[in-house]
Design a protein around this motif. Structure first.
Motif, PDB file in Angstrom:
ATOM      1  N   LYS A 351       0.892  -1.047  -0.234  1.00  0.00           N
ATOM      2  CA  LYS A 351      -0.137   0.048  -0.228  1.00  0.00           C
ATOM      3  C   LYS A 351       0.999   1.257  -0.049  1.00  0.00           C
ATOM      4  N   ARG A 352       0.510   2.186  -0.814  1.00  0.00           N
ATOM      5  CA  ARG A 352       0.971   3.505  -0.867  1.00  0.00           C
ATOM      6  C   ARG A 352      -0.006   4.558  -0.813  1.00  0.00           C
ATOM      7  N   GLY A 353      -0.228   5.099   0.549  1.00  0.00           N
ATOM      8  CA  GLY A 353      -1.532   5.467   0.797  1.00  0.00           C
ATOM      9  C   GLY A 353      -2.746   4.531   0.410  1.00  0.00           C
ATOM     10  N   THR A 354      -3.489   4.714  -0.193  1.00  0.00           N
ATOM     11  CA  THR A 354      -4.736   3.868  -0.613  1.00  0.00           C
ATOM     12  C   THR A 354      -4.216   2.889  -1.777  1.00  0.00           C
ATOM     13  N   ALA A 355      -3.321   3.346  -2.551  1.00  0.00           N
ATOM     14  CA  ALA A 355      -3.056   2.725  -3.843  1.00  0.00           C
ATOM     15  C   ALA A 355      -2.155   1.318  -3.621  1.00  0.00           C
ATOM     16  N   LEU A 356      -2.588   0.371  -4.462  1.00  0.00           N
ATOM     17  CA  LEU A 356      -1.891  -0.741  -4.377  1.00  0.00           C
ATOM     18  C   LEU A 356      -0.499  -0.707  -5.383  1.00  0.00           C
ATOM     19  N   VAL A 357       0.517  -0.944  -5.112  1.00  0.00           N
ATOM     20  CA  VAL A 357       1.682  -0.665  -5.730  1.00  0.00           C
ATOM     21  C   VAL A 357       2.396  -2.048  -5.871  1.00  0.00           C
ATOM     22  N   PRO A 358       2.348  -2.632  -7.382  1.00  0.00           N
ATOM     23  CA  PRO A 358       3.030  -3.874  -7.498  1.00  0.00           C
ATOM     24  C   PRO A 358       4.381  -4.026  -7.051  1.00  0.00           C
ATOM     25  N   SER A 359       5.022  -5.123  -6.675  1.00  0.00           N
ATOM     26  CA  SER A 359       6.295  -5.265  -6.510  1.00  0.00           C
ATOM     27  C   SER A 359       6.874  -5.767  -7.789  1.00  0.00           C
ATOM     28  N   PHE A 360       8.360  -5.809  -7.816  1.00  0.00           N
ATOM     29  CA  PHE A 360       8.973  -6.406  -9.218  1.00  0.00           C
ATOM     30  C   PHE A 360       8.809  -7.834  -9.055  1.00  0.00           C
ATOM     31  N   GLY A 621      -2.659  14.421  11.624  1.00  0.00           N
ATOM     32  CA  GLY A 621      -4.400  14.903  11.420  1.00  0.00           C
ATOM     33  C   GLY A 621      -5.053  14.228  12.593  1.00  0.00           C
ATOM     34  N   VAL A 622      -6.350  14.319  12.313  1.00  0.00           N
ATOM     35  CA  VAL A 622      -7.421  13.762  13.419  1.00  0.00           C
ATOM     36  C   VAL A 622      -8.126  12.371  12.605  1.00  0.00           C
ATOM     37  N   ASP A 623      -8.081  11.534  13.521  1.00  0.00           N
ATOM     38  CA  ASP A 623      -8.988  10.292  13.200  1.00  0.00           C
ATOM     39  C   ASP A 623     -10.412  10.572  12.979  1.00  0.00           C
ATOM     40  N   PRO A 624     -11.055  10.152  11.817  1.00  0.00           N
ATOM     41  CA  PRO A 624     -12.583  10.808  12.025  1.00  0.00           C
ATOM     42  C   PRO A 624     -13.350   9.933  12.793  1.00  0.00           C
ATOM     43  N   ILE A 625     -12.857   8.666  13.366  1.00  0.00           N
ATOM     44  CA  ILE A 625     -13.841   7.737  14.181  1.00  0.00           C
ATOM     45  C   ILE A 625     -13.566   8.172  15.534  1.00  0.00           C
ATOM     46  N   THR A 626     -12.448   8.295  15.849  1.00  0.00           N
ATOM     47  CA  THR A 626     -12.103   8.805  17.577  1.00  0.00           C
ATOM     48  C   THR A 626     -11.992  10.241  17.603  1.00  0.00           C
ATOM     49  N   GLU A 627     -11.895  10.876  16.505  1.00  0.00           N
ATOM     50  CA  GLU A 627     -11.745  12.456  16.697  1.00  0.00           C
ATOM     51  C   GLU A 627     -10.581  12.846  17.509  1.00  0.00           C
ATOM     52  N   LYS A 628      -9.611  12.119  17.352  1.00  0.00           N
ATOM     53  CA  LYS A 628      -8.402  12.223  18.218  1.00  0.00           C
ATOM     54  C   LYS A 628      -7.163  12.368  17.228  1.00  0.00           C
ATOM     55  N   LYS A 629      -6.122  13.007  17.444  1.00  0.00           N
ATOM     56  CA  LYS A 629      -5.011  13.254  16.799  1.00  0.00           C
ATOM     57  C   LYS A 629      -4.133  12.046  16.660  1.00  0.00           C
ATOM     58  N   ILE A 630      -3.719  12.000  15.303  1.00  0.00           N
ATOM     59  CA  ILE A 630      -2.888  10.732  14.914  1.00  0.00           C
ATOM     60  C   ILE A 630      -1.653  11.097  14.678  1.00  0.00           C
ATOM     61  N   LEU A 659       4.207   8.525   4.619  1.00  0.00           N
ATOM     62  CA  LEU A 659       2.916   7.924   5.126  1.00  0.00           C
ATOM     63  C   LEU A 659       1.949   9.371   5.196  1.00  0.00           C
ATOM     64  N   THR A 660       0.857   8.907   4.636  1.00  0.00           N
ATOM     65  CA  THR A 660      -0.456   9.972   4.473  1.00  0.00           C
ATOM     66  C   THR A 660      -1.452   9.688   5.451  1.00  0.00           C
ATOM     67  N   HIS A 661      -2.199  10.692   5.749  1.00  0.00           N
ATOM     68  CA  HIS A 661      -3.162  10.601   6.762  1.00  0.00           C
ATOM     69  C   HIS A 661      -4.203   9.460   6.431  1.00  0.00           C
ATOM     70  N   GLU A 662      -4.585   9.412   5.114  1.00  0.00           N
ATOM     71  CA  GLU A 662      -5.654   8.244   4.820  1.00  0.00           C
ATOM     72  C   GLU A 662      -4.986   6.948   5.006  1.00  0.00           C
ATOM     73  N   ARG A 663      -3.686   6.818   4.983  1.00  0.00           N
ATOM     74  CA  ARG A 663      -3.102   5.469   5.090  1.00  0.00           C
ATOM     75  C   ARG A 663      -3.104   5.297   6.548  1.00  0.00           C
ATOM     76  N   ALA A 664      -2.895   6.133   7.508  1.00  0.00           N
ATOM     77  CA  ALA A 664      -2.909   5.827   8.965  1.00  0.00           C
ATOM     78  C   ALA A 664      -4.488   5.488   9.308  1.00  0.00           C
ATOM     79  N   ILE A 665      -5.273   6.437   9.129  1.00  0.00           N
ATOM     80  CA  ILE A 665      -6.627   5.786   9.231  1.00  0.00           C
ATOM     81  C   ILE A 665      -6.939   4.603   8.821  1.00  0.00           C
ATOM     82  N   GLU A 666      -6.618   3.993   7.743  1.00  0.00           N
ATOM     83  CA  GLU A 666      -6.747   2.720   7.182  1.00  0.00           C
ATOM     84  C   GLU A 666      -6.004   1.610   8.182  1.00  0.00           C
TER      85      GLU A 666
END
Length: 686
Positions: A351-360, A621-630, A659-666
């Protein structure tokens, strides 16, 4: 390719899709194009240059992947021509050339089935497919939703009645269509033994009514399912779409036309409850435009020249990969989460963010299957197999007859059986399968070897960093890698094994290793350097001593059990059975005697003092579920993300810096969905 890999009917096709998208990105040719953008009054609305001298101005969608325009009748502006036109439009008068008004209607979407639930939870909640299914399983088992593995979009009469009743109670009679809505299934290989995924029971409980009974992730998914179910029985959203064309003449007499469009929602309908997420930004612009008449002059507040470039096709996310598999009729709703998990566990994608990056490595496996087992990873063949399996399950076809045909073939050249395909394994050229050209490079190739991918030019070799995506390996990058010092030092020949010993820098720091012959499939012995050693000064004698670890000191005279000295994750220590004691220095591994070790083991174990907590490495940033800082922190087992309640380790492909905010949430959502860690089993002495 290498040991420990796997291929599967759906797994390999999913990997092939991810690899093919990366191939498209590698072959993609970027094109630059320019246009003009303006802000006009009344209303300070935006408009963009759409035509010049009657020719449509080129946009990104007007160019193919090869960088060529799809039509010759386009005005393709570069920076010089765009800025020149901007100067010639200074002081020009713009008037409304045309105004087009159309009614706008938007219908709600069907209730969830398994695949669409996974896709929408990925878009809106940043859940992985596996997280979605784990949370849904708990909701189902505890009686909050209906069965979550289904292809159906239909609702029972009781569910329709419950939804319509709740729409009236919460939004009013205007939001209820005259007749109940029904939904037809449009995906291949549908299995509709169950109804759509919806809140359980004949009366739906609102999210507020179950808030105190569910954890955050369960509540978020329940609310998503509840909203989708309710909205599916609501009235259409209605409004009006307006398109404007503004005309002007430049100082050179050129006819230019700017365009603007907007949608005004006059009745929200189902949008009052739910709006479907999007994988990509759409063209629909929901903004009001001023009420203007044809021929009316507008005031130019600002004109600017804007540069753009075309973008390669986006990588698959879990949501778009599930959709691609489903559209091709490949796989089943109940298998998608497990398939994507297997693809990542095998190292075929990260995973890179939400994207699936293939390996060699995924490129090598796909190349092998396409060249030598092409029929088995053919999309149509895999979809037909789904139909065959359905017929066998229904009793319309004999399983033995089908298996015989699959294994032996049916005599047609294009329908060779599995036996014929695997009969020529010895003819496969492993080197060719693991070798790939680099665009623009005549003498540099990429190879996938036992220890990972590397670039090669003649006798020169250089490892490819594990975080480098395949589409980022350009000619310039490959040349740069080859120009860097390899970091490898040949120390000499091991006096006992006769093998070459080399010092290298690896992912976890410097180490020494034996170099095995090409035809040796075994695992070479390796050992990390001590903290007091360096890659530049380590000697063959040092390496031989390091490779001799762990060191057996001898048996304990009291029970005959061996005492061993070894280096571990947290430093040097001695071990006897399950008893361990830390050593003061790594050098003691070679000097400690059996008597000293037994004396150390006889002492009570000392608890290691806890280090002071360090500050966060990054704030995301903030987790949308817990509303706490990540934040990202450095932990005992490596970096991890936390919101103060849940900790989630970074995985392969995740880097602290990128690492992106979206990936941390995931990552946090996935960790919460797995529940608390199970306590380890207590060991008892015999």
């Amino acid at each position: 390719v290498t040991q420990g890999l796997s291929a599967g009917r759906v797994q390999s096709v999913a990997t092939r899709l991810i690899v093919e998208r990366e191939r498209e990105r590698i072959a993609f040719v970027e094109v630059a194009y320019w246009d003009l953008e303006g802000i006009f009054d009344p209303g300070s609305f935006d408009a963009r240059l759409v035509a010049l001298e009657g020719r449509r101005v080129a946009r990104g969608s007007d160019f193919g992947a090869d960088g060529k325009a799809k039509s010759k009748d386009l005005a393709h502006l570069d920076e010089e021509s765009a800025r020149g036109l901007l100067e010639r439009l200074q002081g020009a008068t713009f008037t409304v050339r045309s105004k087009d008004e159309k009614p706008y209607t938007r219908k709600p979407t069907a209730p969830f089935r398994t695949a669409t639930l996974q896709q929408e939870a990925s878009r809106k909640l940043r859940y992985t497919s596996q997280t979605t299914m784990r949370v849904a399983q708990r909701l189902y088992e505890n009686g909050y939703i209906t069965y979550m593995r289904t292809d159906s979009t239909s609702l029972s009469q009781a569910a329709v009645a419950a939804a319509r009743k709740q729409v009236t109670e919460l939004y009013g009679a205007d939001y209820l269509p005259p007749k109940p809505r029904s939904w037809d299934r449009k995906v291949k290989n549908a299995q509709e033994a169950h109804e759509a995924i919806r809140p359980a029971g004949d009366f739906f409980r609102t999210p507020n009514e179950v808030r105190d009974e569910l954890n955050r992730d369960e509540l978020a998914l329940y609310e998503l399912i509840w909203k989708r179910t309710i909205s599916s029985q609501m009235a259409d959203a209605r409004g009006e779409t307006v398109s404007l064309r503004l005309a002007a003449a430049s100082t050179s007499g050129e006819d230019v036309e700017f365009g603007a469009s907007g949608t005004v929602i006059t009745f929200p309908g189902f949008l009052a409850a739910y709006e479907v997420g999007k994988d990509e930004d759409g063209d629909e612009d929901q903004r009001p435009l001023p009420n203007l008449d044809e021929g009316q002059a507008v005031e130019t507040k600002e004109l600017t020249a804007q540069g753009h470039s075309t973008s390669p096709p986006p990588r698959y996310t879990e949501a778009t990969l599930v959709r691609a598999l489903e559209e091709r009729g490949i796989g089943r709703p109940s298998t998608y989460a497990a398939i994507i998990g297997t693809v990542m566990d095998r190292g075929y994608a990260v995973k890179r963010g939400t994207a699936l990056v293939p390996s060699f490595l995924a490129f090598s496996v796909t190349e092998l299957l396409e060249k030598h087992f092409g029929r088995l990873v053919d999309y149509e063949f895999t979809a037909r197999m789904e139909d065959d399996l359905d017929r066998i399950a229904a009793g319309d076809e004999g399983r033995v007859k089908w298996l015989r045909r699959f294994y032996f073939g049916d005599g047609e050249p294009d329908e060779a059986g599995l036996k014929a395909l695997v009969g020529a394994l010895s003819e496969i050229d492993a080197r060719a399968v693991n070798t790939f050209p680099i665009p623009g490079a005549e003498d540099i190739v990429l190879r996938v070897g036992r220890y990972g991918p590397y670039v090669e030019r003649g006798e020169e070799r250089a490892s490819v960093p594990p975080d480098l995506a395949p589409d980022e390996l350009t000619l310039e990058k490959a040349t740069e890698l080859l120009a860097q010092p390899s970091g490898d030092r040949e120390l000499g020949v091991h006096p006992e094994t006769g093998r070459q010993v080399t010092a290298r820098t690896g992912r976890f720091g410097p180490y020494v290793t034996e170099v095995l012959p090409e035809d040796d499939k075994g695992k070479p012995k390796t050992a990390s350097l001590f903290k007091s050693m360096s890659l530049d000064t380590v000697t063959l004698e040092d390496a031989v001593k390091l490779l001799s670890l762990p060191r057996t000191l001898g048996p304990d005279p009291s029970d005959g059990e061996d005492v061993v000295a070894l280096n571990g994750r947290f430093g040097p220590y001695i071990k006897k059975g399950t008893e361990t004691r830390s050593l003061e220095s790594e050098e003691q591994l070679f000097t400690i005697t059996l008597e000293q070790a037994l004396a150390l083991l006889a002492r009570p174990k000392e608890r290691r003092p806890r280090a002071a907590a360090s500050g966060p490495l990054r704030e995301l940033g903030v987790d949308p579920i817990t509303e706490k800082k990540i934040v990202v922190r450095k932990g005992r087992f490596g970096p991890y993300v936390t919101d103060g309640e849940t900790n989630a380790s970074l995985r392969a492909g995740d880097e602290v810096e990128s690492l992106t905010h979206e990936r941390a949430i995931e990552l946090l959502a996935d960790r919460r969905a797995r529940g608390p860690a199970k306590p380890g089993r207590k060991r008892t002495r015999a």
